[in-house]
Design a protein around this motif. Structure first.
Motif, PDB file in Angstrom:
ATOM      1  N   TYR A  82     -34.419  -6.937  -3.902  1.00  0.00           N
ATOM      2  CA  TYR A  82     -33.440  -7.810  -3.246  1.00  0.00           C
ATOM      3  C   TYR A  82     -33.822  -9.283  -3.421  1.00  0.00           C
ATOM      4  CZ  TYR A  82     -30.528  -9.929   0.333  1.00  0.00           C
ATOM      5  OH  TYR A  82     -29.623 -10.735   0.992  1.00  0.00           O
ATOM      6  N   LYS A  83     -35.087  -9.603  -3.189  1.00  0.00           N
ATOM      7  CA  LYS A  83     -35.541 -10.993  -3.310  1.00  0.00           C
ATOM      8  C   LYS A  83     -35.396 -11.505  -4.735  1.00  0.00           C
ATOM      9  CE  LYS A  83     -38.934 -10.645   0.450  1.00  0.00           C
ATOM     10  NZ  LYS A  83     -40.390 -10.565   0.778  1.00  0.00           N
ATOM     11  N   PHE A  84     -35.700 -10.639  -5.701  1.00  0.00           N
ATOM     12  CA  PHE A  84     -35.550 -11.035  -7.110  1.00  0.00           C
ATOM     13  C   PHE A  84     -34.094 -11.389  -7.414  1.00  0.00           C
ATOM     14  CE2 PHE A  84     -34.346  -9.591 -11.395  1.00  0.00           C
ATOM     15  CZ  PHE A  84     -35.044 -10.517 -12.153  1.00  0.00           C
ATOM     16  N   ILE A  85     -33.169 -10.530  -6.997  1.00  0.00           N
ATOM     17  CA  ILE A  85     -31.752 -10.781  -7.260  1.00  0.00           C
ATOM     18  C   ILE A  85     -31.282 -12.023  -6.509  1.00  0.00           C
ATOM     19  CG2 ILE A  85     -29.414  -9.823  -7.024  1.00  0.00           C
ATOM     20  CD1 ILE A  85     -30.658  -7.038  -7.344  1.00  0.00           C
ATOM     21  N   GLU A  86     -31.766 -12.196  -5.288  1.00  0.00           N
ATOM     22  CA  GLU A  86     -31.400 -13.365  -4.487  1.00  0.00           C
ATOM     23  C   GLU A  86     -31.794 -14.660  -5.187  1.00  0.00           C
ATOM     24  OE1 GLU A  86     -31.671 -14.411   0.247  1.00  0.00           O
ATOM     25  OE2 GLU A  86     -33.506 -13.716  -0.751  1.00  0.00           O
ATOM     26  N   LYS A  87     -32.964 -14.676  -5.820  1.00  0.00           N
ATOM     27  CA  LYS A  87     -33.417 -15.861  -6.550  1.00  0.00           C
ATOM     28  C   LYS A  87     -32.545 -16.161  -7.767  1.00  0.00           C
ATOM     29  CE  LYS A  87     -38.321 -15.460  -5.294  1.00  0.00           C
ATOM     30  NZ  LYS A  87     -39.684 -15.149  -5.812  1.00  0.00           N
ATOM     31  N   GLU A  88     -31.954 -15.122  -8.350  1.00  0.00           N
ATOM     32  CA  GLU A  88     -31.138 -15.298  -9.546  1.00  0.00           C
ATOM     33  C   GLU A  88     -29.708 -15.732  -9.241  1.00  0.00           C
ATOM     34  OE1 GLU A  88     -32.318 -14.563 -12.908  1.00  0.00           O
ATOM     35  OE2 GLU A  88     -34.174 -14.772 -11.770  1.00  0.00           O
ATOM     36  N   MET A  89     -29.301 -15.665  -7.991  1.00  0.00           N
ATOM     37  CA  MET A  89     -27.909 -15.836  -7.599  1.00  0.00           C
ATOM     38  C   MET A  89     -27.279 -17.150  -8.063  1.00  0.00           C
ATOM     39  SD  MET A  89     -25.973 -13.662  -5.976  1.00  0.00           S
ATOM     40  CE  MET A  89     -26.387 -11.944  -6.256  1.00  0.00           C
ATOM     41  N   SER A  90     -28.042 -18.209  -8.094  1.00  0.00           N
ATOM     42  CA  SER A  90     -27.467 -19.542  -8.343  1.00  0.00           C
ATOM     43  C   SER A  90     -26.784 -19.655  -9.704  1.00  0.00           C
ATOM     44  CB  SER A  90     -28.555 -20.617  -8.222  1.00  0.00           C
ATOM     45  OG  SER A  90     -29.578 -20.411  -9.198  1.00  0.00           O
ATOM     46  N   HIS A  91     -27.203 -18.836 -10.683  1.00  0.00           N
ATOM     47  CA  HIS A  91     -26.594 -18.952 -12.016  1.00  0.00           C
ATOM     48  C   HIS A  91     -25.819 -17.700 -12.429  1.00  0.00           C
ATOM     49  CE1 HIS A  91     -29.771 -16.320 -13.568  1.00  0.00           C
ATOM     50  NE2 HIS A  91     -30.661 -17.076 -12.936  1.00  0.00           N
ATOM     51  N   LEU A  92     -25.585 -16.791 -11.493  1.00  0.00           N
ATOM     52  CA  LEU A  92     -24.935 -15.524 -11.841  1.00  0.00           C
ATOM     53  C   LEU A  92     -23.428 -15.550 -11.594  1.00  0.00           C
ATOM     54  CD1 LEU A  92     -27.420 -12.835 -10.440  1.00  0.00           C
ATOM     55  CD2 LEU A  92     -27.139 -13.578 -12.817  1.00  0.00           C
ATOM     56  N   GLU A  93     -22.715 -14.848 -12.481  1.00  0.00           N
ATOM     57  CA  GLU A  93     -21.300 -14.567 -12.276  1.00  0.00           C
ATOM     58  C   GLU A  93     -21.093 -13.124 -11.839  1.00  0.00           C
ATOM     59  OE1 GLU A  93     -19.206 -15.458 -15.837  1.00  0.00           O
ATOM     60  OE2 GLU A  93     -19.844 -17.563 -15.894  1.00  0.00           O
ATOM     61  N   ALA A  94     -22.031 -12.249 -12.243  1.00  0.00           N
ATOM     62  CA  ALA A  94     -21.877 -10.827 -11.919  1.00  0.00           C
ATOM     63  C   ALA A  94     -23.238 -10.146 -11.859  1.00  0.00           C
ATOM     64  CB  ALA A  94     -20.984 -10.133 -12.935  1.00  0.00           C
ATOM     65  N   SER A 105     -27.668  -0.967  -1.830  1.00  0.00           N
ATOM     66  CA  SER A 105     -26.302  -1.281  -2.287  1.00  0.00           C
ATOM     67  C   SER A 105     -25.586  -2.174  -1.285  1.00  0.00           C
ATOM     68  CB  SER A 105     -25.493  -0.003  -2.491  1.00  0.00           C
ATOM     69  OG  SER A 105     -25.995   0.761  -3.560  1.00  0.00           O
ATOM     70  N   LYS A 106     -25.632  -1.813  -0.019  1.00  0.00           N
ATOM     71  CA  LYS A 106     -24.922  -2.586   0.989  1.00  0.00           C
ATOM     72  C   LYS A 106     -25.488  -3.996   1.132  1.00  0.00           C
ATOM     73  CE  LYS A 106     -23.319   1.502   3.436  1.00  0.00           C
ATOM     74  NZ  LYS A 106     -23.394   2.365   4.634  1.00  0.00           N
ATOM     75  N   ARG A 107     -26.798  -4.126   0.987  1.00  0.00           N
ATOM     76  CA  ARG A 107     -27.403  -5.458   1.046  1.00  0.00           C
ATOM     77  C   ARG A 107     -26.964  -6.310  -0.148  1.00  0.00           C
ATOM     78  NH1 ARG A 107     -33.751  -5.129   1.972  1.00  0.00           N
ATOM     79  NH2 ARG A 107     -33.437  -7.403   2.160  1.00  0.00           N
ATOM     80  N   LEU A 108     -26.914  -5.691  -1.326  1.00  0.00           N
ATOM     81  CA  LEU A 108     -26.535  -6.434  -2.530  1.00  0.00           C
ATOM     82  C   LEU A 108     -25.047  -6.775  -2.542  1.00  0.00           C
ATOM     83  CD1 LEU A 108     -28.609  -4.563  -5.274  1.00  0.00           C
ATOM     84  CD2 LEU A 108     -29.122  -6.741  -4.147  1.00  0.00           C
ATOM     85  N   ILE A 109     -24.226  -5.867  -2.052  1.00  0.00           N
ATOM     86  CA  ILE A 109     -22.784  -6.140  -1.965  1.00  0.00           C
ATOM     87  C   ILE A 109     -22.535  -7.357  -1.079  1.00  0.00           C
ATOM     88  CG2 ILE A 109     -20.595  -5.249  -1.061  1.00  0.00           C
ATOM     89  CD1 ILE A 109     -21.637  -2.432  -1.924  1.00  0.00           C
ATOM     90  N   GLU A 110     -23.219  -7.417   0.058  1.00  0.00           N
ATOM     91  CA  GLU A 110     -23.063  -8.548   0.973  1.00  0.00           C
ATOM     92  C   GLU A 110     -23.606  -9.835   0.349  1.00  0.00           C
ATOM     93  OE1 GLU A 110     -21.851 -10.625   4.253  1.00  0.00           O
ATOM     94  OE2 GLU A 110     -21.375  -8.566   3.651  1.00  0.00           O
ATOM     95  N   LEU A 111     -24.744  -9.743  -0.345  1.00  0.00           N
ATOM     96  CA  LEU A 111     -25.331 -10.911  -1.007  1.00  0.00           C
ATOM     97  C   LEU A 111     -24.377 -11.470  -2.052  1.00  0.00           C
ATOM     98  CD1 LEU A 111     -27.818 -12.746  -1.545  1.00  0.00           C
ATOM     99  CD2 LEU A 111     -28.588 -11.013  -3.188  1.00  0.00           C
ATOM    100  N   CYS A 112     -23.796 -10.602  -2.845  1.00  0.00           N
ATOM    101  CA  CYS A 112     -22.865 -11.044  -3.891  1.00  0.00           C
ATOM    102  C   CYS A 112     -21.606 -11.651  -3.280  1.00  0.00           C
ATOM    103  CB  CYS A 112     -22.499  -9.866  -4.801  1.00  0.00           C
ATOM    104  SG  CYS A 112     -23.838  -9.341  -5.890  1.00  0.00           S
ATOM    105  N   LEU A 141     -21.354 -13.212  -0.422  1.00  0.00           N
ATOM    106  CA  LEU A 141     -21.689 -14.535   0.118  1.00  0.00           C
ATOM    107  C   LEU A 141     -21.791 -15.591  -0.968  1.00  0.00           C
ATOM    108  CD1 LEU A 141     -24.407 -13.590   2.787  1.00  0.00           C
ATOM    109  CD2 LEU A 141     -22.102 -14.473   3.230  1.00  0.00           C
ATOM    110  N   ASN A 142     -22.174 -15.162  -2.170  1.00  0.00           N
ATOM    111  CA  ASN A 142     -22.370 -16.116  -3.272  1.00  0.00           C
ATOM    112  C   ASN A 142     -21.231 -16.103  -4.286  1.00  0.00           C
ATOM    113  OD1 ASN A 142     -25.351 -17.309  -3.172  1.00  0.00           O
ATOM    114  ND2 ASN A 142     -25.426 -15.192  -2.402  1.00  0.00           N
TER     115      ASN A 142
END
Length: 446
Positions: A138-150, A171-178, A180-181
């Motif tokens: 989760y933390k790894f994906i969260e760090k990548e969020m700033s430049h992601l489209e998908a 899954s539910k944590r990542l769905i919510e993270l995506c 929000l961003n």
């Protein structure tokens, strides 16, 4: 001052045909395909002669509209352009793009099956992904969020459904993270299908999983001799019942389909047509996408029970429905990357957090490139660079090949780099014109 027409004609003399043009006569017309752009065009014989004159540098009466269309389709380009540079640019742009994160995640490295040909059978081990590893992902994906489209997640194993709770939690944590961003979220799962009950399907749908892949290795008599539980207990009937249950709920949940894959070798080839008929007959055909794949066993050096790539491609081609109006089953497609193994943001994550570039290497520490807990793109080992810097343009045979943009070195990079051969190369070259012609005919039948 030169007229617009004169300037246009001067530029025409400086044009050349693409290295990747394929053409064939169809009645009074010429059908042209370009392997770099995937464009398909119909030219009159007169228009084709105009194109050839451009290439030869002779005076041409080509119209502005035709010239622009040929340039747009990639059939014609300026003489000073090195077309290999365009291919290289496309490869690098796709390979090192960081706007889509592609992660294959194994919540467990254990499996309830013991299929004899499985490449993971020697590295299967008990245990599940810990909460700590889930948080690291989760933390790894969260760090990548700033430049992601998908974000694109594939749940894998072992057998991922053994750890359904982990799939749901992350899954539910990542769905919510995506959400929000404002990042799109896609997910799929590869499962043996034994645990895929109605209850589990509803949970997967809630986790926004849009594709389920299940393997059946033929009808019951074949499948149960190859894909069995620990203790060789049969599995076919239960999997088929699960597929039937999916049909009951799929129409109400806007779920696209289940992919049913049959792993084929010389021991079960005679069961292909029977399983295909079962999967494509009503009511399955409305929600089943059936296809075959070759069993790969690097220890079977002399192909005693597995098929060579050429043999399998011929089998695969023979199974394509001649009655179908889907031209896409034959239409050649250009590619820049092969799979997650040669993309910057493509990673395979084992249950213990170990990272790999190819899922066929998962569990083999020789090919481990790091751990999700402290992963950094700048500190990779040679395995990472073998995949990311593989360049078919450095191979003389590939560099001069007219199907390079479609083949890009011959298929699976794992097999090219580890086994030293190009599995799909010869087949693509041999059949490209035949497949273009079939695609064209099917397009005209739509």
């Amino acid at each position: 001052m030169k007229s617009e027409r004169a300037l246009l004609e001067e530029r025409i003399f400086e044009m050349k045909q693409s290295l990747y043009n394929y053409c064939f006569k169809n009645g009074d017309n010429i059908i042209m395909f370009n392997a770099r752009t995937n464009a398909l065009a119909k030219l009159s014989l007169n228009e084709y002669e105009q194109l050839k004159k451009c290439d030869l540098g002779t005076k041409s009466t080509i119209t502005k509209e035709l010239k622009e269309a040929l340039v747009y389709g990639g059939y014609l380009l300026e003489d000073k352009t090195n077309e290999l540079d365009i291919v290289k640019n496309n490869v690098l742009a796709s390979r090192f793009s960081n706007n889509i994160l592609n992660l294959t995640i194994a919540p467990t490295s254990n499996c309830n099956f013991r299929c004899p040909y499985c490449f993971e059978k020697d590295v299967l081990r008990p245990g599940k992904m810990t909460d700590s590893t889930v948080n690291d992902i989760y933390k790894f994906i969260e760090k990548e969020m700033s430049h992601l489209e998908a974000v694109n997640i594939t749940w894998y194993g072992g057998e991922p459904l053994l750890e359904m709770e982990t799939i749901c939690t992350l899954s539910k944590r990542l769905i919510e993270l995506c959400k929000l961003n404002n990042v799109r979220y896609f997910a799929s799962i590869i499962t043996n299908g034994y645990l895929l009950t109605k209850e589990v399907m509803v949970k997967l749908i809630d986790c926004k999983i849009k594709n389920i892949q299940i393997t059946l290795d033929g009808p019951k008599s074949y499948h149960d001799n190859r894909r069995y539980l620990i203790g060789k207990k049969p599995t076919f009937d239960r999997i088929l019942n699960n597929i039937k249950d999916f049909g009951d709920i799929s129409s109400n949940c806007n779920f696209p389909f289940i992919s049913v894959r049959m792993n084929v070798d010389k021991n079960n080839i005679d069961g292909v047509n029977e399983l295909k008929r079962l999967m494509t007959d009503s009511p399955y055909n409305r929600y089943i996408n059936f296809y075959i794949a070759a069993v790969y066993d690097k220890s079977d050096v002399y192909n005693t029970y597995t098929y060579t790539s050429k043999e399998f491609k011929e089998i695969e081609s023979s199974l394509k429905s001649e009655k179908s109006n889907d031209y896409k089953q034959y239409y050649p497609e250009a590619m820049a990357t092969h799979c997650v193994c040669d993309t910057l943001t493509g990673l395979v994550i084992d249950a213990d957090g170990s990272l790999y570039k190819c899922w066929e290497e998962m569990g083999d520490l020789e090919y481990c490139i790091g751990n999700i807990s402290d992963f950094k793109y700048c500190s990779m080992n040679h395995i990472y660079y073998d995949y990311m810097l593989y360049n078919p343009l450095e191979n003389k045979k590939c560099k001069n090949c007219s199907v390079l943009p479609i083949c890009m070195g011959g298929g699976c990079l794992h097999r090219i780099l580890r086994d030293g051969y190009n599995p799909d190369c010869d087949y693509i070259r041999k059949n490209i014109q035949k497949n273009i012609e079939k695609s064209y005919i099917l397009m005209n039948n739509i």
